[in-house]
Design an enzyme around this catalytic site. Structure first.
Site, PDB file in Angstrom:
ATOM      1  N   SER A  95      -9.581   2.066   3.273  1.00  0.00           N
ATOM      2  CA  SER A  95      -8.754   2.806   2.332  1.00  0.00           C
ATOM      3  C   SER A  95      -7.806   1.916   1.513  1.00  0.00           C
ATOM      4  O   SER A  95      -7.313   2.354   0.482  1.00  0.00           O
ATOM      5  CB  SER A  95      -7.921   3.837   3.094  1.00  0.00           C
ATOM      6  OG  SER A  95      -6.993   3.197   3.952  1.00  0.00           O
ATOM      7  N   SER A 153      -9.496  -0.265   7.450  1.00  0.00           N
ATOM      8  CA  SER A 153      -8.991  -0.033   6.094  1.00  0.00           C
ATOM      9  C   SER A 153      -8.384  -1.258   5.413  1.00  0.00           C
ATOM     10  O   SER A 153      -8.150  -1.231   4.211  1.00  0.00           O
ATOM     11  CB  SER A 153      -7.955   1.089   6.104  1.00  0.00           C
ATOM     12  OG  SER A 153      -8.605   2.334   6.062  1.00  0.00           O
ATOM     13  N   LYS A 202       0.840  -1.205   0.000  1.00  0.00           N
ATOM     14  CA  LYS A 202       0.000   0.000   0.000  1.00  0.00           C
ATOM     15  C   LYS A 202       0.872   1.251   0.000  1.00  0.00           C
ATOM     16  O   LYS A 202       1.941   1.271   0.625  1.00  0.00           O
ATOM     17  CB  LYS A 202      -0.893  -0.020   1.241  1.00  0.00           C
ATOM     18  CG  LYS A 202      -1.919   1.116   1.300  1.00  0.00           C
ATOM     19  CD  LYS A 202      -2.743   1.034   2.579  1.00  0.00           C
ATOM     20  CE  LYS A 202      -3.826   2.097   2.641  1.00  0.00           C
ATOM     21  NZ  LYS A 202      -4.610   2.020   3.899  1.00  0.00           N
TER      22      LYS A 202
END
Ligand SMILES: [Zn+2]
Lengths: 481, 506
Positions: free
Chosen positions: B163, B187, B88
């Site tokens: 996210s 997330s 990420k």
């Protein structure tokens, strides 16, 4: 009734660690700008603080030396504000649960012992430095100092005059130096002071206080506080009201200037620092550090006074800097030389210090020469050096290029021995008496103060090397014949 | 939909973490072929998934070739040797640009690997790129990415969740074997649920945050996105454990969870608590999701688990507390983006003030959701409001923590839905931040309490066939038990179907 000042000092002391408080960057002063930086102290995304254990130990030592309670569990907080020399946009400090609380520091002043209580001592990181006048392109930022470990020692408003404040700060610095917590160097910024000042009539509540920032010498502390007390008195006397303000000391023009008012004060939005767990200090560690506390300056001065009769003022000067005090004790040793201690203390803080201040020599050079200086002092006390010879030795040695000790030995050899032998003095004495027959007549007529004139004449001719008493004795002998 | 539908000809990248590591170690496939296949799948999918913000073709192939060379030379291989994984964009990979999904950091390349990345490299993993995310991890749909949202591989008109939406979409589509995300309020777990993969958030303090862009430090935790629980365990085992660079990382030793999951166990004697607040009494829980969760509970009971109802009376305040704590911390964490040292700096006329440098740089660099949260957090901490908001939120947090501690005294894990709904159409909540915040209703509490939590796919939604996530929450630092329970469920559930490149619904 007269107005009285009410003063509390907030002192920032840089801890003597090799590395910064939350990263491994060195803390040495004077490196090229931004040479001592890394992702942590630059505030890079993802960089996390890791607490320097040595900084914690030194802060605990400071707390113990000042009779504080050491919290077994303290906490770090974030103090939020924007400034280019604050890389993360917040300073990591301790607000709600500081490491040390309570405590006090007593100082002897002309008016007796003054106790300045300590509210608390907390750990925090320093910011960097903004340099506004070095480049036409704008402000430059040097982050070498960002993340330097500090303690802030917050004093209660217990001091009543500028002199009290200076005495308290001086004693605090001596303690921090003796315990190895801080080098106390105000010029390099390792010891910085803010003063909270208000005025009141005795027995009335305290007035509104102003905080004066940026006091980076003892002189600035004394002058700024004295001026601020006068300013506040004048405001009140003129029917005005003292406003709560942060003020800046302008040393050049000897005045304090408003920086920001209470209304403009930052809202720092403190909250617990989530990147650091609460700080646990084991009682065992506190006990270990307490047992290892060195003798503090007050105890040392008392010991010198009791054992050697060293006068308080000289002891205070010598104990300002533990390296000097240690060198002093080492030079004296444990033997018979200790008899000389009081004279030597006065000598070192008097003639030696004066000569030192006129020279470019370092403290270390002078400290290393203390054993030779003790010899010089002994000769002088025992009359083997006259005042004039002593002055010549010091001037010549301090002005030389080699180490002070070697220069002193050279100067001692050069100055030779004092002339005490009547046989050796006689030709000079007789010559002077012969040249000033008229004065001799006056003496014999009962005008005895003329003797001083003759001693001076003889000494001049002997280049200051004559023993004053022997000269006087011989002159009297001859004149009374 | 079948497993086979995924496979490009000769494309081993759709194998999982464990399977790929074994195949490479055994010499059945070459790491460079695995990497090439993963990159080829990225080429095939990326156009409409937008799961990646950066793909490191050269670096990935070079790392894979080193694995092959090591194997040929008979050198020992790491446990993840040759396994292609994605990272990420909140997590620093030295030499790869890092944006955190924000224009504020566009063009910035971190000098060092995050600890988790260094550990993946040390284990032999091949880093294929950086995945898309909501800006600074603030969002539940990936629509707050400054570079455009990731799309859901099951239905490209729908959100991937957030996210860590890019990581979930990439994992579901087989773009690499799995990857790392960050989980501040769900997330990792929520996008995993929406994309039909396993999302695992370990205990706060279990995995180092060093080198991970901070959103809300007391809640942030690195987690894994994989296509199986065993794969989650394998990545987790590689990254977990104390780190001298993170003072909040926990010193407790990490059990080798991967080795523990070689065979599925039944759940006899395992007590699973179903919080009534998360199921029976949950507002806004989709009926189809509820049905699948109840079926999953039945499956767990069939495998021998003692499934019982528990109550977490304070979790209904969890969302409010969460959005105060996380915004307060974010307001401080994001102060470093000021245009002075790195990141976006506004072009200003000479003589502009310092305040205008800050205001303009931040005004231009941050997107609307980030600004909203900075304002919210600044307000929650400000003098006069601190006690009513931030302090009160911390007190609620403590109560939520205590609720979980109490429930987990009598239960080995808690179980319920991960998300109240399946993936929603892109844009559906884009102008309703409050509705978006409520998507985290079941996930934030595990972050408030600091507990390990995992989302594993249940059966697809009865009406839409979109993925439904089942969430387990375990005891602090007992990730091993949590993974065992999830693994047992996964085995009982049977194989999941994965989306095919052709399965586009447009
Ligand atoms: Zn540093």
């Amino acid at each position: 009734m007269a107005w009285q000042g009410v003063i509390g000092l907030e002192v920032h002391a840089q801890l003597r660690t090799r590395s910064k408080i939350f990263c491994a960057c060195p803390t040495t002063f004077g490196a090229a700008p931004n040479a001592h930086t890394c992702p942590v102290c630059l505030g890079h995304p993802g960089a996390l603080p890791v607490l320097n254990e040595r900084a914690v130990r030194l802060a605990v030592v400071a707390g113990l030396a000042l009779d504080c309670a050491i919290a077994t569990r303290s906490r770090f907080d974030r103090k939020n504000y924007f400034y280019p020399d604050l890389p993360k946009g917040y300073q990591i400090t301790q607000v709600t649960a500081p490491l040390c609380t309570g405590g006090h520091l007593d100082v002897a002043t002309a008016a007796g012992v003054v106790r300045g209580r300590i509210h608390h001592i907390h750990l925090e990181e320093d910011a960097g430095k903004s340099i506004h006048d070095a480049s036409p392109a704008g402000t430059l930022v040097d982050l070498n100092r960002a993340g330097t470990p500090l303690i802030e020692i917050v004093g209660e408003p217990d001091l009543r005059s500028a002199d009290d404040a200076v005495a308290w700060l001086r004693e605090l610095r001596a303690i921090l130096r003796h315990t190895g917590v801080c080098d106390g160097n105000m010029e390099e910024g390792s010891l910085r002071c803010d003063a909270n000042v208000s005025v009141h009539r005795p027995n009335a509540p305290f007035g509104t206080r102003c905080e004066i920032k940026n006091l980076n010498s003892f002189r600035a502390v004394r002058d700024a506080i004295a001026h601020e007390i006068e300013r506040q008195q004048a405001v009140i006397d003129a029917g005005g009201v003292v406003l709560q303000q942060t003020r800046l000391w302008d040393a050049e023009r000897s005045r304090t200037l408003p920086m920001r008012s209470k209304e403009e004060a930052h809202d720092y939005r403190y909250f617990p620092e989530p990147d650091l767990l609460p700080l646990h200090v084991a009682p065992e560690l506190v006990a270990e550090l307490r047992a290892a506390l060195p003798e503090l300056p007050a105890a040392r001065r008392a010991r010198w006074s009791a054992a050697w009769g060293v006068p308080a003022a000289a002891a205070a000067v010598l104990c300002d800097e533990p390296v000097r005090a240690d060198a002093f004790e080492r030079a004296l040793g444990a033997g018979p030389a200790a008899d000389l201690a009081a004279a030597f203390a006065l000598f070192v803080t008097g003639q030696v210090q004066a000569a030192h201040q006129r020279s470019a020599r370092t403290d270390a050079d002078v400290d290393a020469a203390l054993p030779v200086l003790l010899d010089v002092c002994a000769r002088w006390v025992q009359g083997r050096l006259t005042n004039k010879m002593l002055a010549d030795v010091l001037q010549s040695a301090f002005g030389g290029d080699a180490a002070l000790g070697a220069e002193l030995e050279r100067a001692l050899a050069q100055v030779g021995a004092v002339v005490t032998d009547a046989g050796a003095l006689a030709p000079t004495v007789d010559a002077v008496l012969a040249e000033h027959a008229d004065q001799a007549a006056r003496y014999r007529a009962g005008h005895t103060p003329v003797l001083g004139f003759f001693v001076g004449q003889v000494m001049r001719r002997l280049g200051g090397r004559g023993d004053a008493q022997a000269v006087q004795r011989l002159l009297q002998q001859r004149l009374d014949q | 939909m079948l497993h086979a539908a995924l496979s490009l000809p000769g494309a081993p990248a759709v194998m999982g973490v464990v399977e790929t590591a074994h195949a490479i170690a055994a010499g059945a496939v070459r790491a460079s072929d695995v990497a090439a296949a993963a990159l080829a799948r990225i080429d095939a999918f990326e156009g409409d998934l937008h799961a990646f913000l950066h793909v490191d073709r050269t670096g990935a192939l070079a790392a894979a070739e080193r694995v092959d060379a090591d194997r040929r030379a008979g050198l020992p291989l790491g446990p993840l040797a040759g396994v292609p994984v994605h990272i990420k964009d909140m997590i620093a990979v030295a030499g790869m640009p890092l944006t955190a999904g924000s224009k504020m950091l566009a063009g910035w390349t971190p000098p060092l690997d995050a600890t988790v990345v260094a550990r993946l490299r040390a284990a032999g993993a091949v880093l294929i790129g950086k995945t898309n995310q909501d800006e600074f991890a603030m969002g539940s749909s990936n629509e707050n990415s400054a570079f455009g949202p990731s799309r859901n591989p099951w239905d490209r008109t729908r959100v991937a969740g957030g996210s860590s939406g890019g990581a979930a979409a990439a994992t579901a589509a087989g773009l690499g074997c799995g990857g790392l995300g960050t989980d501040t309020g769900g997330s990792v777990r929520q996008p995993a649920a929406l994309c039909g993969v396993v999302g695992f958030k370990p205990t706060w303090g279990r995995v180092s945050r060093a080198g991970v862009v901070a959103f809300a430090s007391s809640l942030d935790q690195v987690g894994t996105l994989t296509r199986s629980v065993a794969d989650a365990a394998a990545l987790y085992t590689a990254i977990a454990g104390s780190d001298p660079l993170d003072a909040t990382s926990d010193p407790r030793p990490v059990a080798d969870c991967a080795a523990d999951l070689t065979e599925a166990k039944d759940l006899r004697g395992v007590r699973l608590g179903v919080p009534i607040e998360y199921l029976d009494a949950a507002d806004g829980l989709d009926a189809g999701v509820r049905q699948r969760i109840e079926e999953a509970l039945a499956t767990l009971a069939q495998r021998g688990a003692d499934v019982r109802r528990v109550s977490l009376p304070h979790v209904r305040f969890g969302i409010a507390a969460y959005y105060l704590v996380c915004t307060a911390e974010a307001s401080a964490n994001l102060q470093r983006y000021d245009g002075v040292r790195f990141g976006h700096r506004a072009a200003l006329a000479p003589g502009a003030t310092l305040d205008s440098l800050y205001a303009t740089s931040r005004g231009e660099g941050f997107g609307p959701e980030v600004k909203r949260r900075i304002l919210l957090g600044t307000f929650a901490l400000s003098a006069g409001f601190h006690d009513a908001y931030y302090r009160k939120a911390c007190q609620v947090r403590r109560l939520v923590h205590d609720d979980f501690a109490r429930a987990l005294r009598d239960c080995d894990a808690l179980v319920g839905p991960t998300s109240p709904v399946c993936a929603w159409p892109l844009g559906a909540h884009a102008h309703d931040p409050l509705a978006m915040y409520l998507m985290d209703i079941f996930t934030v509490s595990a972050n408030l309490a600091g507990l390990p939590a995992l989302s594993v796919p249940a059966a697809p939604h009865p009406a839409s066939a979109l993925p439904v996530g089942l969430q387990f929450v375990g005891r602090a630092f007992d990730e091993a038990s949590l993974l065992r329970v999830a693994h047992a469920f996964e085995a009982a559930r049977g194989p999941c179907a994965w989306p095919a490149p052709a399965a586009r619904s447009e």
